[in-house]
Write a protein that holds these residues in place. Structure first.
Motif, PDB file in Angstrom:
ATOM      1  N   VAL A 383       0.859  -1.190   0.000  1.00 13.08           N
ATOM      2  CA  VAL A 383       0.000   0.000   0.000  1.00 13.08           C
ATOM      3  C   VAL A 383       0.890   1.233   0.000  1.00 13.08           C
ATOM      4  O   VAL A 383       1.773   1.376   0.848  1.00 13.08           O
ATOM      5  CB  VAL A 383      -0.931   0.009   1.225  1.00 13.08           C
ATOM      6  N   THR A 384       0.652   2.143  -0.948  1.00 10.91           N
ATOM      7  CA  THR A 384       1.455   3.368  -1.040  1.00 10.91           C
ATOM      8  C   THR A 384       0.554   4.594  -0.894  1.00 10.91           C
ATOM      9  O   THR A 384      -0.678   4.503  -0.906  1.00 10.91           O
ATOM     10  CB  THR A 384       2.177   3.441  -2.398  1.00 10.91           C
ATOM     11  N   THR A 385       1.192   5.749  -0.814  1.00  5.14           N
ATOM     12  CA  THR A 385       0.448   7.014  -0.647  1.00  5.14           C
ATOM     13  C   THR A 385      -0.478   7.282  -1.831  1.00  5.14           C
ATOM     14  O   THR A 385      -1.470   8.001  -1.690  1.00  5.14           O
ATOM     15  CB  THR A 385       1.418   8.198  -0.480  1.00  5.14           C
ATOM     16  N   LYS A 386      -0.173   6.712  -2.989  1.00  5.83           N
ATOM     17  CA  LYS A 386      -0.987   6.952  -4.187  1.00  5.83           C
ATOM     18  C   LYS A 386      -2.426   6.465  -4.011  1.00  5.83           C
ATOM     19  O   LYS A 386      -3.346   6.938  -4.680  1.00  5.83           O
ATOM     20  CB  LYS A 386      -0.365   6.249  -5.395  1.00  5.83           C
ATOM     21  N   GLU A 387      -2.615   5.486  -3.117  1.00  3.76           N
ATOM     22  CA  GLU A 387      -3.953   4.909  -2.941  1.00  3.76           C
ATOM     23  C   GLU A 387      -4.827   5.712  -1.984  1.00  3.76           C
ATOM     24  O   GLU A 387      -6.012   5.449  -1.839  1.00  3.76           O
ATOM     25  CB  GLU A 387      -3.832   3.454  -2.467  1.00  3.76           C
ATOM     26  N   PHE A 388      -4.216   6.682  -1.318  1.00  2.00           N
ATOM     27  CA  PHE A 388      -4.956   7.489  -0.340  1.00  2.00           C
ATOM     28  C   PHE A 388      -5.624   8.670  -1.035  1.00  2.00           C
ATOM     29  O   PHE A 388      -4.984   9.411  -1.778  1.00  2.00           O
ATOM     30  CB  PHE A 388      -4.017   7.995   0.751  1.00  2.00           C
ATOM     31  N   GLU A 389      -6.906   8.841  -0.782  1.00  3.13           N
ATOM     32  CA  GLU A 389      -7.627  10.005  -1.288  1.00  3.13           C
ATOM     33  C   GLU A 389      -7.940  10.903  -0.105  1.00  3.13           C
ATOM     34  O   GLU A 389      -8.553  10.475   0.882  1.00  3.13           O
ATOM     35  CB  GLU A 389      -8.932   9.564  -1.965  1.00  3.13           C
ATOM     36  N   ASN A 390      -7.465  12.153  -0.183  1.00  2.00           N
ATOM     37  CA  ASN A 390      -7.594  13.081   0.958  1.00  2.00           C
ATOM     38  C   ASN A 390      -6.992  12.483   2.227  1.00  2.00           C
ATOM     39  O   ASN A 390      -7.528  12.629   3.328  1.00  2.00           O
ATOM     40  CB  ASN A 390      -9.057  13.456   1.195  1.00  2.00           C
ATOM     41  N   ASP A 391      -5.888  11.769   2.030  1.00  6.93           N
ATOM     42  CA  ASP A 391      -5.130  11.147   3.132  1.00  6.93           C
ATOM     43  C   ASP A 391      -5.886  10.034   3.850  1.00  6.93           C
ATOM     44  O   ASP A 391      -5.578   9.696   4.994  1.00  6.93           O
ATOM     45  CB  ASP A 391      -4.685  12.206   4.159  1.00  6.93           C
ATOM     46  N   ASN A 392      -6.907   9.466   3.199  1.00  7.52           N
ATOM     47  CA  ASN A 392      -7.699   8.384   3.819  1.00  7.52           C
ATOM     48  C   ASN A 392      -7.797   7.186   2.887  1.00  7.52           C
ATOM     49  O   ASN A 392      -7.888   7.361   1.667  1.00  7.52           O
ATOM     50  CB  ASN A 392      -9.137   8.837   4.110  1.00  7.52           C
TER      51      ASN A 392
END
Length: 408
Positions: A383-392
């Motif tokens: 899991v990477t930061t790219k999968e986070f939308e609005n940090d969630n």
């Protein structure tokens, strides 16, 4: 006013009673002081306790006086009822801390103001007992043969019953005697697994004081298949919001089996029985409305109306495919850990969705884990930061468990 015995009977609480007709008559003609004991073996009450607290609330609303007994003394020994092994020994400090938590939680359900209810801790009299005088005064009234035939001891005889635990029945019986002497308590209530201890206590009061004393047990909270309710893969359903969030609590009741809806509405809410029966009779998709009412009402009683509304809104948003998850269980994690990627098994363990990586591995292999509705099929998934939308992101375990991860 309707006799509270009839109310408890109609709602399905009563399992056994020492003298059913006498108890009903007593509850119908005068205010009765009664008690239930709760051993503080954890730092929160759970939903099994909650059923008994609701029964106490029904009694108090009908004009009877509850004694909420914290088992600070009996918890030092440990109740063998329903156990296949000896309970873990707790320190006196842990027991005291847990007992104080029980008291704080109970104040939300019962009224202890102006002598309407009583809070006691049996450590106040049990811890200072002198062994020989206690044996001479109390021990002489107990038959070892009769005690060994009790269900709470019989089930332990093969694996072994410690002498420490063997004393539990005598100590609980002494509680009843002490409460009779101090507060005029004539009735002990409890879960049906306490039947042997309860009848021993009523018998002790009769033998020592020559006065009538009674006992009554409530049904245990079980599913239609006979399994205990209030447990999930991650553990017990607690009343403490820190241990079981209001959202998780709401979701548990929202997802009960169709066959258990009427029973739960009857035992765990104050909804009138006519309405309980109407809701319990719904079928097909309509039963989901009854489940939502059950979840809302029980969550409102335990966590308050505001938290119940938040949990309801979050559950509806998830059901409709939305992402509003304000009340969802959430873990905050350092953004830097996801810049290079965090493996799925570590993430599942750190969010508490699984207790071990082997359990997480099993779930992934069975298709039981999704991230933002995308099923995870690779055990090496990162899991990477790219999968986070609005940090969630929202992780889903099975069909019913949701967990939010927020970057900080």
């Amino acid at each position: 006013m309707e006799n509270v015995f009839d109310i408890l009977k109609e709602r399905g609480f009563i399992q056994q009673a020492t003298h059913e007709n006498e108890i009903r008559e007593l509850l119908g003609k005068e205010s009765v002081t009664f008690y239930i004991g709760f051993d503080p073996t954890a730092d929160s009450l759970h939903v099994g306790h909650f059923l008994q607290v609701i029964a106490m609330a029904h009694m108090q609303r009908a004009g009877h006086k509850p004694i909420f007994l914290v088992g600070g003394g009996t918890a030092m020994v440990g109740d063998p009822s329903g156990r296949t092994d000896m309970r873990q020994m707790l320190t006196q400090d842990d027991i005291m801390h847990n007992g104080n938590r029980f008291i704080e939680q109970t104040k939300g359900f019962l009224d202890f103001s102006e002598d309407k209810g009583i809070l006691v801790n049996n450590a106040d009299w049990l811890m200072d007992l002198q062994y020989i005088p206690f044996l001479r005064e109390i021990g002489k009234h107990f038959s070892v043969n009769r005690m060994l035939s009790a269900e709470c001891f019989k089930s332990r005889m093969e694996k072994g019953l410690s002498f420490l635990e063997f004393n539990y029945m005598i100590m609980q019986s002494y509680d009843f005697l002490e409460l009779f002497r101090r507060h005029g308590c004539r009735l002990q209530l409890g879960g049906d697994d306490q039947w042997s201890n309860i009848i021993a206590g009523a018998d002790l009061v009769r033998r020592v004081e020559g006065e009538a004393a009674y006992g009554m047990t409530f049904t245990l909270l079980t599913t239609s298949e006979g399994k205990k309710m209030g447990k999930t893969q991650s553990g017990a359903i607690w009343l403490d919001a820190e241990k079981t969030s209001p959202f998780e609590f709401f979701q548990y009741w929202r997802n009960v089996d169709d066959r258990d809806v009427e029973k739960c509405l009857s035992l765990l809410t104050f909804i009138p029985m006519d309405e309980v029966k109407r809701l319990g009779a719904l079928e097909g998709a309509e039963i989901n409305r009854a489940k939502e009412i059950l979840a809302f009402e029980v969550t409102k009683l335990v966590h308050g109306e505001e938290e119940a509304k938040k949990a309801q809104e979050a559950a509806r948003a998830l059901f409709s495919g939305g992402t509003s998850a304000e009340a969802m269980p959430t873990t905050e994690m350092d953004r830097r850990r996801f810049e290079e990627g965090l493996d799925i098994l570590t993430l599942l363990v750190e969010t508490g969705l699984v207790s071990s990586k082997s359990e997480g591995r099993r779930l992934v292999q069975q298709g039981g884990i999704s991230i933002e509705d995308n099923k995870v099929q690779d055990l090496n998934y990162v899991v990477t930061t790219k999968e986070f939308e609005n940090d969630n992101i929202i992780i889903k375990k099975g069909k019913k468990v949701y967990h939010q991860v927020k970057l900080t």
